[in-house]
Structures are given as structure tokens and as C-alpha cells.
Design a protein around this motif. Structure first.
Motif, short mmCIF file in Angstrom:
data_model
loop_
_atom_site.label_atom_id
_atom_site.label_comp_id
_atom_site.label_asym_id
_atom_site.label_seq_id
_atom_site.Cartn_x
_atom_site.Cartn_y
_atom_site.Cartn_z
N ASP A 1 -7.94 -2.22 -7.26
CA ASP A 1 -8.18 -2.10 -5.81
C ASP A 1 -9.61 -2.24 -5.29
OD1 ASP A 1 -7.69 -1.56 -3.25
OD2 ASP A 1 -7.00 0.38 -3.46
N THR B 1 -4.35 3.33 -10.76
CA THR B 1 -5.45 2.69 -10.06
C THR B 1 -6.87 3.29 -10.47
OG1 THR B 1 -6.42 2.25 -7.91
CG2 THR B 1 -5.07 4.24 -8.19
N HIS C 1 0.85 -1.07 -0.07
CA HIS C 1 -0.10 0.03 -0.13
C HIS C 1 0.70 1.20 0.01
CE1 HIS C 1 -3.67 1.89 1.32
NE2 HIS C 1 -3.03 2.77 1.78
N GLU D 1 -4.24 9.24 2.18
CA GLU D 1 -4.24 8.40 3.43
C GLU D 1 -2.95 8.90 4.21
OE1 GLU D 1 -4.68 4.33 3.39
OE2 GLU D 1 -6.54 4.52 2.26
N HIS E 1 -7.33 7.17 -4.64
CA HIS E 1 -5.86 6.77 -4.87
C HIS E 1 -5.63 7.28 -6.11
CE1 HIS E 1 -5.88 4.86 -1.11
NE2 HIS E 1 -6.68 3.80 -1.53
N SER E 2 -6.40 7.71 -6.92
CA SER E 2 -6.33 7.84 -8.46
C SER E 2 -5.72 9.32 -8.88
CB SER E 2 -7.56 7.66 -9.35
OG SER E 2 -8.55 8.34 -9.02
N GLY F 1 1.31 7.41 -4.99
CA GLY F 1 1.23 8.94 -4.75
C GLY F 1 2.30 9.65 -5.44
N THR G 1 -0.24 6.76 -0.98
CA THR G 1 -1.39 7.78 -1.60
C THR G 1 -1.47 8.95 -0.65
OG1 THR G 1 -3.74 7.45 -1.69
CG2 THR G 1 -2.77 6.33 -0.09
N HIS H 1 -0.98 2.19 -5.96
CA HIS H 1 -1.16 3.78 -5.73
C HIS H 1 0.09 4.52 -5.04
CE1 HIS H 1 -2.59 2.25 -1.85
NE2 HIS H 1 -3.73 1.50 -2.30
#
Length: 216
Positions: free
Chosen positions: A172, A144, A96, A102, A149-150, A124, A99, A122
Motif C-alpha cells: 500500500d 499489508t 479499500h 478509517e 491498516h496492519s 479489517g 480497515t 486491508h
């Protein structure tokens, strides 16, 4: 179509594995990886079900892989738990990434790439240096279709092109609505700035990962 990043009720997905697999096949997916969120507390539980999850694909005519998405894990532990996941039978290890929606710890992208995971999800605002290292380590970067996230797909696509990094397109997926069509996958990719040829190459990258997994 191939999706190498999905979630079931083993973490925060809405569907049990059997329904996730069935719905993916109904939409048109030919291969699927179930990569539930994992850390030290639940990894063994998730991966104890690998044989059951992968066997389900036979009945729906879809190739199913079982893995994990190491999520919000301290960067200093990512290499250790990448190895641990593979020892426990994970066919695919996703991390993960950082991103922008988050509070993922800084250093996660670099630690995942250094560990040689299969896919950095993702990622970032990934840096030039990290993308160059991903090329060296053979780590695929994710474009993604998932909202939020995109937001940085365009940045990821730009640096991937600059350095020659491998891209894959993943949903995802956490719910049935997340299993998007090929047309939507293509639209997201083109919206991120990929050319039609680059979209085809990203889809081919997923097929190559599937072939590699089948040969393990």
C-alpha cells in the motif's frame, strides 16, 4: 517481489508513476501495480493513463500494471464501478476494505467480494462468512505492511487459514519508504501468524495474479 497495491501522485502518493516504478525496481520488485484511489469523479482520468504507465516498465525491466483502488465508495456502487473500471482499461481492481483506522462504510467488504474484485485490501475485522465467500469468488485478501491498516493482519491471516482463502502481501505504498524489502515483507507476514510456508504461498499467489493479468 511483487506489489499489487501502490499509489502515485494521481491520488495521494508522493511519487509520479515513473519515479514510483524506478524506485520499486531499485528495491528489487519485479512487478508492480499502480492502483490509485478512485471514485466516480476521477476514475476516467486515472485510467486514461494506463498505456503510458504500463509502457514505463519496459525501460526499467519491471512489469507494470495499472488499476484502481475503489476507496470509501458506497457499497451499493462498488459492483457498478468495478465493471466500469474494467471497461475503462483497469488491469486490476482493488477495493479499500474495512480497515479499523478509517471510517469505511460497513458492507464494503461484502460488496467488494460479491463484485468479484481482484484484491480486497486491508479488510479489517472481516467475517467468517465474507472470507468463505471470497474463496468462492476468487477474491484475494491482503496482508499489508502499511502501519495502521496492519493492525488486523493477524485476524485476516487466521480466517484465511480457516477457510482456505488466498492471501497476498502488499505495501500500500504512498512514499519511497513504504517499498519494503523481502525481509520486511516476510517479517510482517510471520508477525501476522503466517508460517514460512504460508508466506511463500502468499508470494506465489501474487505471481499467479500477475500471470493471469498477462494472459488477459
Amino acid at each position: 517481489m511483487i506489489d499489487l497495491h501502490t499509489h502515485s501522485t494521481f491520488s495521494d502518493g508522493e511519487l509520479i508513476p515513473a519515479e514510483l516504478i524506478r524506485r520499486a525496481r531499485h528495491v528489487g520488485y519485479e512487478a508492480l501495480a499502480i492502483t490509485d484511489h478512485a471514485d466516480a469523479a476521477n476514475m476516467e482520468f486515472i485510467l486514461s493513463h494506463v498505456p503510458r504507465m504500463t509502457a514505463l516498465g519496459h525501460f526499467w525491466d519491471i512489469t507494470v500494471f495499472a488499476g484502481v483502488e475503489l476507496t470509501h465508495m458506497p457499497p451499493g456502487l462498488i459492483a457498478e464501478y468495478t465493471n466500469k473500471a474494467r471497461e475503462l482499461g483497469a488491469q486490476l481492481v482493488v477495493v479499500h476494505g474495512e480497515t479499523v483506522v478509517e471510517p469505511v462504510a460497513r458492507g464494503t467488504n461484502l460488496a467488494a467480494i460479491e463484485a468479484g474484485v481482484d484484491i480486497l485490501a486491508h479488510p479489517g475485522l472481516i467475517t467468517d462468512e465474507e472470507v468463505a465467500l471470497a474463496v468462492e469468488k476468487g477474491v484475494a485478501l491482503e496482508i499489508t505492511t502499511r502501519g495502521g491498516h496492519s493492525y488486523t493482519n493477524g485476524h485476516v491471516a487466521t480466517l484465511a487459514r480457516k477457510h482456505g482463502a488466498r492471501l497476498v502481501i502488499d505495501n500500500d505504498a504512498h512514499a519511497p519508504r513504504d517499498l519494503v524489502s523481502r525481509e520486511m515483507r516476510r517479517a510482517v507476514a510471520l508477525g501476522a501468524g503466517l508460517t514460512a510456508d504460508e508466506f511463500d504461498r502468499a508470494e506465489a499467489n501474487s505471481r499467479e495474479i500477475v500471470q493471469r493479468l498477462l494472459q488477459r
